[in-house]
Design a protein around this motif. Sequence first.
Motif, PDB file in Angstrom:
ATOM      1  N   TYR A  28       0.825  -1.208   0.000  1.00  0.00           N
ATOM      2  CA  TYR A  28       0.000   0.000   0.000  1.00  0.00           C
ATOM      3  C   TYR A  28       0.862   1.263   0.000  1.00  0.00           C
ATOM      4  CZ  TYR A  28      -4.271  -2.671   1.063  1.00  0.00           C
ATOM      5  OH  TYR A  28      -5.335  -3.524   1.028  1.00  0.00           O
ATOM      6  N   TYR A  29       0.308   2.302  -0.593  1.00  0.00           N
ATOM      7  CA  TYR A  29       0.964   3.611  -0.666  1.00  0.00           C
ATOM      8  C   TYR A  29       0.166   4.584   0.198  1.00  0.00           C
ATOM      9  CZ  TYR A  29       2.784   7.931  -2.747  1.00  0.00           C
ATOM     10  OH  TYR A  29       3.358   9.159  -2.943  1.00  0.00           O
ATOM     11  N   SER A  30       0.858   5.316   1.064  1.00  0.00           N
ATOM     12  CA  SER A  30       0.145   6.287   1.900  1.00  0.00           C
ATOM     13  C   SER A  30       0.728   7.673   1.702  1.00  0.00           C
ATOM     14  CB  SER A  30       0.204   5.889   3.370  1.00  0.00           C
ATOM     15  OG  SER A  30       1.531   5.800   3.804  1.00  0.00           O
ATOM     16  N   LYS A  31      -0.133   8.663   1.842  1.00  0.00           N
ATOM     17  CA  LYS A  31       0.266  10.064   1.713  1.00  0.00           C
ATOM     18  C   LYS A  31      -0.091  10.771   3.015  1.00  0.00           C
ATOM     19  CE  LYS A  31      -0.236  12.077  -2.222  1.00  0.00           C
ATOM     20  NZ  LYS A  31      -0.780  12.753  -3.404  1.00  0.00           N
ATOM     21  N   ILE A  32       0.927  11.382   3.638  1.00  0.00           N
ATOM     22  CA  ILE A  32       0.737  12.115   4.887  1.00  0.00           C
ATOM     23  C   ILE A  32       0.748  13.603   4.571  1.00  0.00           C
ATOM     24  CG2 ILE A  32       1.716  12.689   7.147  1.00  0.00           C
ATOM     25  CD1 ILE A  32       3.195   9.946   7.006  1.00  0.00           C
ATOM     26  N   THR A  33      -0.308  14.310   4.946  1.00  0.00           N
ATOM     27  CA  THR A  33      -0.321  15.771   4.900  1.00  0.00           C
ATOM     28  C   THR A  33      -0.311  16.226   6.350  1.00  0.00           C
ATOM     29  OG1 THR A  33      -1.532  15.800   2.823  1.00  0.00           O
ATOM     30  CG2 THR A  33      -1.560  17.830   4.124  1.00  0.00           C
ATOM     31  N   MET A  34       0.818  16.781   6.762  1.00  0.00           N
ATOM     32  CA  MET A  34       1.033  17.125   8.161  1.00  0.00           C
ATOM     33  C   MET A  34       1.084  18.638   8.334  1.00  0.00           C
ATOM     34  SD  MET A  34       4.117  15.733  10.606  1.00  0.00           S
ATOM     35  CE  MET A  34       5.402  16.435   9.599  1.00  0.00           C
ATOM     36  N   THR A  35       0.373  19.134   9.339  1.00  0.00           N
ATOM     37  CA  THR A  35       0.389  20.563   9.624  1.00  0.00           C
ATOM     38  C   THR A  35       0.778  20.792  11.079  1.00  0.00           C
ATOM     39  OG1 THR A  35      -1.959  20.600  10.195  1.00  0.00           O
ATOM     40  CG2 THR A  35      -1.399  21.118   7.921  1.00  0.00           C
ATOM     41  N   LEU A  36       1.528  21.851  11.303  1.00  0.00           N
ATOM     42  CA  LEU A  36       1.801  22.328  12.651  1.00  0.00           C
ATOM     43  C   LEU A  36       0.826  23.466  12.885  1.00  0.00           C
ATOM     44  CD1 LEU A  36       3.516  22.393  15.257  1.00  0.00           C
ATOM     45  CD2 LEU A  36       4.993  24.055  14.101  1.00  0.00           C
TER      46      LEU A  36
ATOM     47  N   GLY B  91       4.585  11.210   0.557  1.00  0.00           N
ATOM     48  CA  GLY B  91       3.968   9.922   0.262  1.00  0.00           C
ATOM     49  C   GLY B  91       5.022   8.873  -0.014  1.00  0.00           C
ATOM     50  N   GLU B  92       4.703   7.642   0.341  1.00  0.00           N
ATOM     51  CA  GLU B  92       5.639   6.543   0.119  1.00  0.00           C
ATOM     52  C   GLU B  92       4.917   5.207   0.232  1.00  0.00           C
ATOM     53  OE1 GLU B  92       9.703   4.972   2.215  1.00  0.00           O
ATOM     54  OE2 GLU B  92       9.441   7.115   1.937  1.00  0.00           O
ATOM     55  N   LYS B  93       5.476   4.203  -0.425  1.00  0.00           N
ATOM     56  CA  LYS B  93       4.965   2.841  -0.351  1.00  0.00           C
ATOM     57  C   LYS B  93       5.463   2.201   0.942  1.00  0.00           C
ATOM     58  CE  LYS B  93       5.478  -1.597  -2.667  1.00  0.00           C
ATOM     59  NZ  LYS B  93       6.145  -2.287  -3.753  1.00  0.00           N
ATOM     60  N   GLY B  94       4.598   1.443   1.588  1.00  0.00           N
ATOM     61  CA  GLY B  94       4.989   0.732   2.809  1.00  0.00           C
ATOM     62  C   GLY B  94       5.049   1.661   4.014  1.00  0.00           C
ATOM     63  N   SER B  95       5.760   1.214   5.030  1.00  0.00           N
ATOM     64  CA  SER B  95       5.894   1.987   6.273  1.00  0.00           C
ATOM     65  C   SER B  95       6.812   3.172   6.062  1.00  0.00           C
ATOM     66  CB  SER B  95       6.482   1.102   7.374  1.00  0.00           C
ATOM     67  OG  SER B  95       5.667  -0.010   7.602  1.00  0.00           O
TER      68      SER B  95
ATOM     69  N   THR C 112       0.090  18.989  16.264  1.00  0.00           N
ATOM     70  CA  THR C 112       0.282  18.504  14.905  1.00  0.00           C
ATOM     71  C   THR C 112      -1.015  17.836  14.458  1.00  0.00           C
ATOM     72  OG1 THR C 112       2.628  18.105  15.268  1.00  0.00           O
ATOM     73  CG2 THR C 112       1.616  16.939  13.450  1.00  0.00           C
ATOM     74  N   LYS C 113      -1.461  18.185  13.278  1.00  0.00           N
ATOM     75  CA  LYS C 113      -2.630  17.542  12.659  1.00  0.00           C
ATOM     76  C   LYS C 113      -2.134  16.836  11.403  1.00  0.00           C
ATOM     77  CE  LYS C 113      -6.924  18.610  10.223  1.00  0.00           C
ATOM     78  NZ  LYS C 113      -7.786  19.697   9.728  1.00  0.00           N
ATOM     79  N   SER C 114      -2.460  15.558  11.275  1.00  0.00           N
ATOM     80  CA  SER C 114      -2.031  14.796  10.104  1.00  0.00           C
ATOM     81  C   SER C 114      -3.213  14.104   9.445  1.00  0.00           C
ATOM     82  CB  SER C 114      -0.984  13.752  10.496  1.00  0.00           C
ATOM     83  OG  SER C 114       0.164  14.387  10.985  1.00  0.00           O
ATOM     84  N   VAL C 115      -3.356  14.344   8.165  1.00  0.00           N
ATOM     85  CA  VAL C 115      -4.357  13.649   7.363  1.00  0.00           C
ATOM     86  C   VAL C 115      -3.605  12.593   6.564  1.00  0.00           C
ATOM     87  CG1 VAL C 115      -6.097  13.845   5.552  1.00  0.00           C
ATOM     88  CG2 VAL C 115      -5.802  15.711   7.211  1.00  0.00           C
ATOM     89  N   ILE C 116      -3.983  11.331   6.758  1.00  0.00           N
ATOM     90  CA  ILE C 116      -3.296  10.218   6.096  1.00  0.00           C
ATOM     91  C   ILE C 116      -4.274   9.552   5.134  1.00  0.00           C
ATOM     92  CG2 ILE C 116      -2.040   8.066   6.418  1.00  0.00           C
ATOM     93  CD1 ILE C 116      -1.590   9.018   9.356  1.00  0.00           C
ATOM     94  N   LYS C 117      -3.853   9.471   3.891  1.00  0.00           N
ATOM     95  CA  LYS C 117      -4.659   8.795   2.871  1.00  0.00           C
ATOM     96  C   LYS C 117      -3.925   7.523   2.468  1.00  0.00           C
ATOM     97  CE  LYS C 117      -6.915  12.909   1.133  1.00  0.00           C
ATOM     98  NZ  LYS C 117      -7.343  13.649  -0.027  1.00  0.00           N
TER      99      LYS C 117
ATOM    100  N   LYS D  49      -4.165   1.751  -2.678  1.00  0.00           N
ATOM    101  CA  LYS D  49      -3.705   0.409  -3.051  1.00  0.00           C
ATOM    102  C   LYS D  49      -2.316   0.453  -3.682  1.00  0.00           C
ATOM    103  CE  LYS D  49      -7.805  -2.341  -3.364  1.00  0.00           C
ATOM    104  NZ  LYS D  49      -7.660  -3.666  -2.854  1.00  0.00           N
ATOM    105  N   SER D  50      -2.022   1.545  -4.410  1.00  0.00           N
ATOM    106  CA  SER D  50      -0.710   1.753  -5.021  1.00  0.00           C
ATOM    107  C   SER D  50      -0.525   3.261  -5.205  1.00  0.00           C
ATOM    108  CB  SER D  50      -0.615   1.032  -6.372  1.00  0.00           C
ATOM    109  OG  SER D  50      -1.592   1.536  -7.259  1.00  0.00           O
ATOM    110  N   LYS D  51       0.620   3.680  -5.750  1.00  0.00           N
ATOM    111  CA  LYS D  51       0.915   5.112  -5.844  1.00  0.00           C
ATOM    112  C   LYS D  51      -0.180   5.907  -6.549  1.00  0.00           C
ATOM    113  CE  LYS D  51       4.409   8.501  -6.812  1.00  0.00           C
ATOM    114  NZ  LYS D  51       5.780   8.783  -7.106  1.00  0.00           N
ATOM    115  N   ASN D  52      -0.654   5.453  -7.653  1.00  0.00           N
ATOM    116  CA  ASN D  52      -1.733   6.148  -8.351  1.00  0.00           C
ATOM    117  C   ASN D  52      -3.017   5.330  -8.346  1.00  0.00           C
ATOM    118  OD1 ASN D  52      -0.217   8.485  -9.155  1.00  0.00           O
ATOM    119  ND2 ASN D  52       0.883   7.133 -10.564  1.00  0.00           N
TER     120      ASN D  52
END
Length: 160
Positions: free
Chosen positions: A87-95, A112-116, A133-138, A141-144
């Motif tokens: 799986y690929y996850s994208k972290i949008t992190m805000t302070l 964003g990156e694949k795996g942990s 810190t507020k983080s939205v994680i999406k 299944k894969s990068k795109n």
Amino acid sequence: MKIYIKRSLLLFSLISICSITHLNASSAYASVPIEAAKTNNNFDFFKLPNTFENSWPGFQKTYANLTISKLGVADFETSVIPSKSSYYSKITMTLQIYKNGSWKTLFSGTHGEKGSHMYERIYYVLKGYKYRTKSVIKMYKSKNGKLINTDTIYSKTKKR
């Protein structure tokens, strides 16, 4: 012998944590965000505090943390371990700063990156305010690929 093993594990943990973060100490006190270590694929060998586990599809663990030094350097990070390494996850992190009765964004970044992986930043903050810190994680299944799930997590609020 048990003390030796415990100390060895602690030393190994500290060395591993230090290898995660490559900070530029000379610029750590600037008033703009500073790039820090962005990723780490081997951080799951110990239990992280403020960790959420097995709560929703696509995610195995997530973690958000904020520390603020006496000099005002805020070090904030978000870690994610997907339920599948493909799986690929994208972290949008805000302070965020709590000012005039509401939370306002000081800094925002995405990684964003694949795996942990882990996304970490540092930023200089002012005295007398609360921060989080507020983080939205999406999770995809894969990068795109198809979006599996989205979640928002927060660190504990810290005051400087």
